[in-house]
Design a protein around this motif. Structure first.
Motif, short mmCIF file in Angstrom:
data_model
loop_
_atom_site.label_atom_id
_atom_site.label_comp_id
_atom_site.label_asym_id
_atom_site.label_seq_id
_atom_site.Cartn_x
_atom_site.Cartn_y
_atom_site.Cartn_z
N VAL A 108 0.75 -1.25 -0.09
CA VAL A 108 0.09 0.12 -0.07
C VAL A 108 0.79 1.20 -0.11
CG1 VAL A 108 -1.56 1.39 1.23
CG2 VAL A 108 -1.98 -1.21 1.02
N GLY A 109 2.01 1.36 0.90
CA GLY A 109 2.76 2.37 0.95
C GLY A 109 3.55 2.66 -0.63
N TYR A 110 3.98 1.49 -1.07
CA TYR A 110 4.87 1.84 -2.43
C TYR A 110 3.50 2.32 -3.62
CZ TYR A 110 7.73 1.36 -6.18
OH TYR A 110 8.40 1.92 -7.61
N ALA A 111 2.63 1.74 -3.41
CA ALA A 111 1.62 2.03 -4.65
C ALA A 111 1.24 3.41 -4.57
CB ALA A 111 0.40 1.28 -4.39
N SER A 112 1.06 3.84 -3.41
CA SER A 112 0.57 5.31 -3.15
C SER A 112 1.92 6.19 -3.48
CB SER A 112 0.21 5.78 -1.80
OG SER A 112 1.39 5.50 -0.58
N TYR A 114 4.18 5.54 -5.71
CA TYR A 114 4.12 5.20 -7.33
C TYR A 114 3.09 6.12 -7.87
CZ TYR A 114 4.79 3.12 -11.60
OH TYR A 114 5.30 2.84 -13.08
N VAL A 115 2.01 6.37 -7.37
CA VAL A 115 0.92 7.16 -8.08
C VAL A 115 1.16 8.77 -7.64
CG1 VAL A 115 -1.50 8.14 -7.78
CG2 VAL A 115 -0.96 5.49 -7.54
N SER A 116 1.79 8.83 -6.58
CA SER A 116 2.44 10.29 -6.48
C SER A 116 3.59 10.61 -7.62
CB SER A 116 2.92 10.31 -4.99
OG SER A 116 1.79 10.33 -4.00
N ALA A 117 4.43 9.92 -7.70
CA ALA A 117 5.28 10.20 -8.41
C ALA A 117 4.79 10.28 -10.09
CB ALA A 117 6.48 8.85 -8.59
N LEU A 118 3.82 9.49 -10.50
CA LEU A 118 3.34 9.56 -11.62
C LEU A 118 2.51 10.97 -11.95
CD1 LEU A 118 1.67 6.03 -12.22
CD2 LEU A 118 3.52 7.04 -13.59
N ALA A 119 1.89 11.46 -10.72
CA ALA A 119 0.96 12.73 -10.69
C ALA A 119 1.96 13.94 -10.62
CB ALA A 119 0.31 12.71 -9.37
N LEU A 120 3.01 13.95 -10.05
CA LEU A 120 3.90 14.82 -9.82
C LEU A 120 5.51 14.50 -10.31
CD1 LEU A 120 2.57 16.52 -6.66
CD2 LEU A 120 2.20 17.50 -8.92
N PRO A 121 5.62 14.28 -11.36
CA PRO A 121 6.99 13.63 -12.01
C PRO A 121 8.29 14.54 -11.70
CG PRO A 121 5.82 14.11 -13.98
CD PRO A 121 4.95 14.37 -12.73
N ASN A 122 7.87 15.89 -11.93
CA ASN A 122 9.06 16.91 -11.61
C ASN A 122 9.46 17.00 -10.01
OD1 ASN A 122 8.96 17.42 -14.52
ND2 ASN A 122 7.58 19.11 -14.13
N GLN A 123 8.56 16.74 -9.07
CA GLN A 123 8.90 17.04 -7.70
C GLN A 123 8.99 15.73 -7.20
OE1 GLN A 123 5.96 19.70 -5.95
NE2 GLN A 123 5.50 20.67 -7.95
N LEU A 124 8.54 14.54 -7.64
CA LEU A 124 8.38 13.30 -6.51
C LEU A 124 8.89 12.12 -7.49
CD1 LEU A 124 4.74 13.92 -4.85
CD2 LEU A 124 7.41 14.56 -3.91
N SER A 125 9.67 12.56 -8.44
CA SER A 125 10.29 11.35 -9.07
C SER A 125 11.13 10.23 -8.39
CB SER A 125 11.37 11.83 -10.33
OG SER A 125 12.35 12.61 -9.91
N ALA A 126 11.65 10.58 -7.14
CA ALA A 126 12.32 9.92 -6.39
C ALA A 126 11.47 9.11 -5.71
CB ALA A 126 12.98 10.69 -5.26
N MET A 127 10.26 9.25 -5.61
CA MET A 127 9.12 8.17 -5.01
C MET A 127 9.13 7.10 -5.68
SD MET A 127 7.76 9.62 -2.27
CE MET A 127 6.07 9.18 -1.98
N TYR A 128 9.61 6.83 -7.07
CA TYR A 128 9.71 5.57 -7.79
C TYR A 128 10.71 4.60 -6.97
CZ TYR A 128 7.44 7.70 -11.67
OH TYR A 128 6.58 8.05 -12.85
N VAL A 129 11.60 5.33 -6.01
CA VAL A 129 12.54 4.30 -5.25
C VAL A 129 11.85 3.48 -4.18
CG1 VAL A 129 14.74 4.10 -4.25
CG2 VAL A 129 14.31 5.78 -6.16
N PRO A 130 11.71 2.29 -4.12
CA PRO A 130 11.12 1.92 -2.67
C PRO A 130 11.86 2.06 -1.42
CG PRO A 130 11.29 0.05 -4.38
CD PRO A 130 12.14 1.43 -4.86
N LEU A 131 11.11 2.47 -0.32
CA LEU A 131 11.82 2.72 0.72
C LEU A 131 12.23 3.92 1.12
CD1 LEU A 131 13.27 -0.97 1.65
CD2 LEU A 131 10.80 0.02 2.17
#
Length: 205
Positions: A108-112, A114-131
């Motif tokens: 659940v944590g990584y899925a959310s 990942y969605v955040s990184a898709l929505a804001l790729p310029n700001q949250l691209s690092a969210m693709y990295v687990p943990l």
């Protein structure tokens, strides 16, 4: 009338010599009837899983019937394995609960994230990295609730990972009875009703 009586007699004779057919049919009908201790398991039916109702130990796949309920039978490495049993990973101990909980938290944590990184790729691209993604994104997040959400997501992922790893490392083992292969059999059972007769074919392979 005489023909009906003869037919009923023949049907009753066939049914009396085919008890295995009746038992086999009740083991796969989705109802608790016939010889089973729970729905389609126990008695002359397949072995019951943990949590199912039982009458005696042989009803259970674990060979442990406690207070009329099948329970997992734990096994410690180094102790003899009883004849007719084999060892598998425990599915109902604390480690198993930790594995399931950890998988849910991490998923659940990584899925959310990942969605955040898709929505804001310029700001949250690092969210693709687990943990580590949420923690890496903190320096680019605005103060206030965005950082709070990132911290919460990071905690959820990290807790999930810890639970999952701990559950894998501490996994216990259980004893399960060997399943005996059924003898191949094909039974033909006639039946008569108000509107005519029918034939039921029951196979066990």
């Amino acid at each position: 009338m005489r023909g009906l009586a003869v037919g009923l007699t023949i049907a009753s004779l066939v049914m009396s010599v085919a008890p295995g057919a009746r038992a086999a049919s009740s083991c796969y009908d989705g109802a608790q009837n016939g010889p089973e201790s729970d729905v389609d398991c126990g008695g002359d039916c397949p072995l019951c899983a943990v949590g199912s109702a039982c009458r005696v130990a042989r009803d259970c796949a674990s060979g442990l019937c406690n207070a009329s309920v099948c329970e997992e039978r734990s096994w410690s490495p180094g102790t003899p394995i009883p004849s007719g049993y084999h060892v598998e990973q425990s599915r109902h101990d604390r480690a198993a609960t930790a594995r399931v909980g950890g998988a849910w938290f991490l998923g659940v944590g990584y899925a959310s994230a990942y969605v955040s990184a898709l929505a804001l790729p310029n700001q949250l691209s690092a969210m693709y990295v687990p943990l580590a993604g949420p923690w890496l994104s903190l320096r680019r997040a605005e103060p206030g609730w965005p950082k709070t959400l990132l911290i919460a997501n990071g905690v959820v992922q990290d807790v999930g990972a810890v639970l999952l790893i701990g559950g894998l490392i501490g996994a216990g083992q259980q004893l399960l009875r060997e399943r005996e292969a059924p003898n191949a059999r094909l039974d033909v059972v006639p039946a008569l009703g108000a509107r005519g007769g029918s034939v039921t074919v029951i196979g066990v392979f």
